[in-house]
Design a protein around this motif. Structure first.
Motif, PDB file in Angstrom:
ATOM      1  N   SER A 114      -2.162 -11.090 -18.597  1.00 42.09           N
ATOM      2  CA  SER A 114      -3.308 -11.769 -18.011  1.00 42.09           C
ATOM      3  C   SER A 114      -2.886 -13.136 -17.483  1.00 42.09           C
ATOM      4  O   SER A 114      -2.267 -13.920 -18.212  1.00 42.09           O
ATOM      5  CB  SER A 114      -4.408 -11.929 -19.064  1.00 42.09           C
ATOM      6  OG  SER A 114      -5.532 -12.577 -18.516  1.00 42.09           O
ATOM      7  N   GLY A 115      -3.160 -13.398 -16.205  1.00 37.70           N
ATOM      8  CA  GLY A 115      -2.774 -14.659 -15.587  1.00 37.70           C
ATOM      9  C   GLY A 115      -1.481 -14.580 -14.782  1.00 37.70           C
ATOM     10  O   GLY A 115      -1.067 -15.583 -14.199  1.00 37.70           O
ATOM     11  N   MET A 116      -0.841 -13.404 -14.760  1.00 33.88           N
ATOM     12  CA  MET A 116       0.403 -13.264 -14.002  1.00 33.88           C
ATOM     13  C   MET A 116       0.118 -13.231 -12.509  1.00 33.88           C
ATOM     14  O   MET A 116      -0.884 -12.671 -12.068  1.00 33.88           O
ATOM     15  CB  MET A 116       1.117 -11.969 -14.414  1.00 33.88           C
ATOM     16  CG  MET A 116       2.518 -11.850 -13.855  1.00 33.88           C
ATOM     17  SD  MET A 116       3.346 -10.310 -14.386  1.00 33.88           S
ATOM     18  CE  MET A 116       2.866  -9.221 -13.072  1.00 33.88           C
ATOM     19  N   LYS A 117       1.023 -13.821 -11.715  1.00 30.50           N
ATOM     20  CA  LYS A 117       0.882 -13.792 -10.261  1.00 30.50           C
ATOM     21  C   LYS A 117       1.494 -12.523  -9.689  1.00 30.50           C
ATOM     22  O   LYS A 117       2.632 -12.166 -10.012  1.00 30.50           O
ATOM     23  CB  LYS A 117       1.540 -15.021  -9.619  1.00 30.50           C
ATOM     24  CG  LYS A 117       0.680 -16.269  -9.657  1.00 30.50           C
ATOM     25  CD  LYS A 117       1.230 -17.344  -8.737  1.00 30.50           C
ATOM     26  CE  LYS A 117       0.319 -18.567  -8.730  1.00 30.50           C
ATOM     27  NZ  LYS A 117       0.821 -19.624  -7.831  1.00 30.50           N
ATOM     28  N   VAL A 118       0.717 -11.844  -8.853  1.00 32.00           N
ATOM     29  CA  VAL A 118       1.132 -10.589  -8.225  1.00 32.00           C
ATOM     30  C   VAL A 118       1.004 -10.735  -6.712  1.00 32.00           C
ATOM     31  O   VAL A 118       0.058 -11.362  -6.218  1.00 32.00           O
ATOM     32  CB  VAL A 118       0.249  -9.418  -8.718  1.00 32.00           C
ATOM     33  CG1 VAL A 118       0.553  -8.133  -7.948  1.00 32.00           C
ATOM     34  CG2 VAL A 118       0.440  -9.207 -10.207  1.00 32.00           C
ATOM     35  N   GLY A 119       1.956 -10.173  -5.985  1.00 34.90           N
ATOM     36  CA  GLY A 119       1.903 -10.202  -4.527  1.00 34.90           C
ATOM     37  C   GLY A 119       1.729  -8.798  -3.958  1.00 34.90           C
ATOM     38  O   GLY A 119       2.259  -7.831  -4.502  1.00 34.90           O
ATOM     39  N   ARG A 120       0.971  -8.706  -2.876  1.00 37.99           N
ATOM     40  CA  ARG A 120       0.791  -7.418  -2.214  1.00 37.99           C
ATOM     41  C   ARG A 120       1.034  -7.565  -0.720  1.00 37.99           C
ATOM     42  O   ARG A 120       0.444  -8.431  -0.064  1.00 37.99           O
ATOM     43  CB  ARG A 120      -0.612  -6.874  -2.432  1.00 37.99           C
ATOM     44  CG  ARG A 120      -0.826  -5.488  -1.795  1.00 37.99           C
ATOM     45  CD  ARG A 120      -2.269  -5.033  -1.892  1.00 37.99           C
ATOM     46  NE  ARG A 120      -3.138  -5.864  -1.066  1.00 37.99           N
ATOM     47  CZ  ARG A 120      -4.463  -5.890  -1.186  1.00 37.99           C
ATOM     48  NH1 ARG A 120      -5.049  -5.156  -2.117  1.00 37.99           N
ATOM     49  NH2 ARG A 120      -5.196  -6.652  -0.397  1.00 37.99           N
ATOM     50  N   VAL A 121       1.918  -6.746  -0.179  1.00 34.83           N
ATOM     51  CA  VAL A 121       2.125  -6.681   1.265  1.00 34.83           C
ATOM     52  C   VAL A 121       1.069  -5.750   1.844  1.00 34.83           C
ATOM     53  O   VAL A 121       0.910  -4.616   1.380  1.00 34.83           O
ATOM     54  CB  VAL A 121       3.542  -6.166   1.595  1.00 34.83           C
ATOM     55  CG1 VAL A 121       3.728  -6.048   3.100  1.00 34.83           C
ATOM     56  CG2 VAL A 121       4.597  -7.091   0.998  1.00 34.83           C
ATOM     57  N   ASN A 122       0.351  -6.223   2.847  1.00 32.11           N
ATOM     58  CA  ASN A 122      -0.802  -5.482   3.366  1.00 32.11           C
ATOM     59  C   ASN A 122      -0.402  -4.434   4.405  1.00 32.11           C
ATOM     60  O   ASN A 122      -0.948  -4.381   5.514  1.00 32.11           O
ATOM     61  CB  ASN A 122      -1.819  -6.454   3.956  1.00 32.11           C
ATOM     62  CG  ASN A 122      -2.480  -7.295   2.881  1.00 32.11           C
ATOM     63  OD1 ASN A 122      -2.796  -6.798   1.804  1.00 32.11           O
ATOM     64  ND2 ASN A 122      -2.662  -8.571   3.142  1.00 32.11           N
ATOM     65  N   GLN A 123       0.534  -3.589   4.035  1.00 33.04           N
ATOM     66  CA  GLN A 123       0.946  -2.469   4.865  1.00 33.04           C
ATOM     67  C   GLN A 123       1.330  -1.302   3.968  1.00 33.04           C
ATOM     68  O   GLN A 123       1.729  -1.511   2.818  1.00 33.04           O
ATOM     69  CB  GLN A 123       2.149  -2.841   5.742  1.00 33.04           C
ATOM     70  CG  GLN A 123       1.850  -3.828   6.855  1.00 33.04           C
ATOM     71  CD  GLN A 123       3.115  -4.148   7.651  1.00 33.04           C
ATOM     72  OE1 GLN A 123       3.814  -5.105   7.342  1.00 33.04           O
ATOM     73  NE2 GLN A 123       3.402  -3.340   8.645  1.00 33.04           N
ATOM     74  N   ALA A 124       1.208  -0.098   4.472  1.00 35.73           N
ATOM     75  CA  ALA A 124       1.608   1.100   3.723  1.00 35.73           C
ATOM     76  C   ALA A 124       3.101   1.329   3.952  1.00 35.73           C
ATOM     77  O   ALA A 124       3.509   1.916   4.954  1.00 35.73           O
ATOM     78  CB  ALA A 124       0.802   2.308   4.175  1.00 35.73           C
ATOM     79  N   LEU A 125       3.928   0.841   3.018  1.00 39.79           N
ATOM     80  CA  LEU A 125       5.382   0.863   3.179  1.00 39.79           C
ATOM     81  C   LEU A 125       6.078   1.802   2.191  1.00 39.79           C
ATOM     82  O   LEU A 125       7.276   2.065   2.342  1.00 39.79           O
ATOM     83  CB  LEU A 125       5.945  -0.552   2.998  1.00 39.79           C
ATOM     84  CG  LEU A 125       5.377  -1.625   3.922  1.00 39.79           C
ATOM     85  CD1 LEU A 125       5.941  -2.993   3.555  1.00 39.79           C
ATOM     86  CD2 LEU A 125       5.671  -1.302   5.386  1.00 39.79           C
ATOM     87  N   PHE A 152       0.847  -1.184   0.000  1.00 33.70           N
ATOM     88  CA  PHE A 152       0.000   0.000   0.000  1.00 33.70           C
ATOM     89  C   PHE A 152       0.890   1.243   0.000  1.00 33.70           C
ATOM     90  O   PHE A 152       2.075   1.186   0.346  1.00 33.70           O
ATOM     91  CB  PHE A 152      -0.909   0.017   1.226  1.00 33.70           C
ATOM     92  CG  PHE A 152      -1.968  -1.059   1.210  1.00 33.70           C
ATOM     93  CD1 PHE A 152      -2.811  -1.214   0.125  1.00 33.70           C
ATOM     94  CD2 PHE A 152      -2.124  -1.909   2.295  1.00 33.70           C
ATOM     95  CE1 PHE A 152      -3.788  -2.194   0.111  1.00 33.70           C
ATOM     96  CE2 PHE A 152      -3.107  -2.890   2.294  1.00 33.70           C
ATOM     97  CZ  PHE A 152      -3.937  -3.034   1.199  1.00 33.70           C
ATOM     98  N   THR A 153       0.295   2.371  -0.384  1.00 35.45           N
ATOM     99  CA  THR A 153       1.024   3.630  -0.498  1.00 35.45           C
ATOM    100  C   THR A 153       0.453   4.660   0.465  1.00 35.45           C
ATOM    101  O   THR A 153      -0.767   4.737   0.650  1.00 35.45           O
ATOM    102  CB  THR A 153       0.913   4.183  -1.938  1.00 35.45           C
ATOM    103  OG1 THR A 153       1.492   3.249  -2.849  1.00 35.45           O
ATOM    104  CG2 THR A 153       1.617   5.530  -2.078  1.00 35.45           C
ATOM    105  N   ARG A 154       1.353   5.436   1.061  1.00 36.86           N
ATOM    106  CA  ARG A 154       0.916   6.589   1.844  1.00 36.86           C
ATOM    107  C   ARG A 154       1.412   7.859   1.163  1.00 36.86           C
ATOM    108  O   ARG A 154       2.596   8.011   0.910  1.00 36.86           O
ATOM    109  CB  ARG A 154       1.446   6.544   3.284  1.00 36.86           C
ATOM    110  CG  ARG A 154       1.008   7.770   4.100  1.00 36.86           C
ATOM    111  CD  ARG A 154       1.413   7.681   5.559  1.00 36.86           C
ATOM    112  NE  ARG A 154       0.649   6.686   6.278  1.00 36.86           N
ATOM    113  CZ  ARG A 154      -0.598   6.873   6.718  1.00 36.86           C
ATOM    114  NH1 ARG A 154      -1.230   8.002   6.482  1.00 36.86           N
ATOM    115  NH2 ARG A 154      -1.215   5.923   7.380  1.00 36.86           N
TER     116      ARG A 154
END
Length: 283
Positions: A187-198, A121-123
């Motif tokens: 389309s179909g690519m794996k994406v990761g998201r860290v659930n913090q505003a870093l 996430f973005t701050r």
């Protein structure tokens, strides 16, 4: 230079950002992940403060690459060509990272080798201070239509950047990141998201992103360049895009307001309460 397959090269691009560079680079030296290479690419800065700051940083051992003013796309491509790491993070010289950013995106990456992009996430900070609200899980069809999936500061694979030819160097007026992600992702690519505003994105009065939004001519020129540069991708998804309902202007639509409110709740939930450290999804 530490030799490791998990070396991360952070490419800082700067044009007259001297007043912000100490804060930006300081945030990189405070990273808890230590397998980092820092490259500063100066895009032909011409203000004395920035020129002196770069000399000062160079004396301290920072790796500075100077090019004539050519635009951020060229600067990023130059940085990639110098990079030793298998992983790349782009960072504008007026932005900064929370000190666990690299550790947390690499933790997800190392445990999930088939993920090709990791973001957080973005701050926003500066003249505006708030969290950036994004759709919970974007998909590739949306990426072709809207420039709202990811910010440029995320963990990327150097090999894939080279495979797609890097950034479109004709795009000097803005939204080059959108063009880049259209080609980097699929389309179909794996994406990761860290659930913090870093990631901390500085908002300044008269910023480049605001200027291009205000200029109809610049916006149209860059959008046309995106289509021209990715004509095969757009033509290959033509039937799907024709079914994609744009509807009325979303910012004047009550459903859009409710949608933003819903996403705000999800975002704060993820950051404050959710037990999972990250999400992995198919684009």
């Amino acid at each position: 230079m530490i030799k490791t397959d998990n070396l991360v090269t952070i490419i800082v691009t700067s044009y007259n950002y001297g007043q912000y560079l100490d804060e930006c680079i300081g945030s990189l030296h405070s990273q808890t992940y230590k397998f980092i290479e820092i490259i500063v690419v100066d895009d032909g800065s011409d203000d004395l403060n920035t020129i002196e700051k770069l000399k000062e940083l160079e004396k301290k051992g920072e790796q500075i690459i100077r090019i004539k003013n050519s635009g951020v796309s060229v600067a990023r491509n130059v940085g990639v060509n110098y990079a030793q790491g298998n992983y790349i993070i782009f960072l504008d010289g007026d932005d900064k990272l929370e000190n666990t950013f690299v550790e947390k995106v690499m933790d997800l990456q190392i445990k999930n080798k088939d993920v090709l992009l990791v973001y957080s996430f973005t701050r926003f900070f500066g003249s505006i201070n708030r969290l950036r609200i994004l759709k919970n899980h974007p998909n590739y069809k949306q990426l072709l239509v809207y420039n709202s999936a990811f910010g440029i500061t995320c963990l990327l694979q150097k090999k894939r950047i080279l495979d797609i030819g890097g950034f479109n160097e004709k795009m000097r007026l803005g939204i080059e990141d959108w063009d880049f992600f259209i080609r980097y992702c699929y389309s179909g690519m794996k994406v990761g998201r860290v659930n913090q505003a870093l990631f901390y994105y500085r908002i300044k009065p008269g910023s480049r992103s605001k200027e291009i939004t205000k200029s109809v001519k610049k916006t149209l020129l860059m959008r046309l360049e995106i289509i021209r540069n990715n004509i095969d991708l757009y033509s290959g998804n033509f039937e799907q895009l024709m079914k994609f309902k744009l509807g009325e202007s979303p910012r004047r639509n009550i459903s859009y307001i409710l949608f933003k409110f819903h996403n705000a709740i999800l975002l704060y939930y993820n950051i404050l309460f959710k037990q999972d450290k990250w999400d992995i999804f198919i684009l």
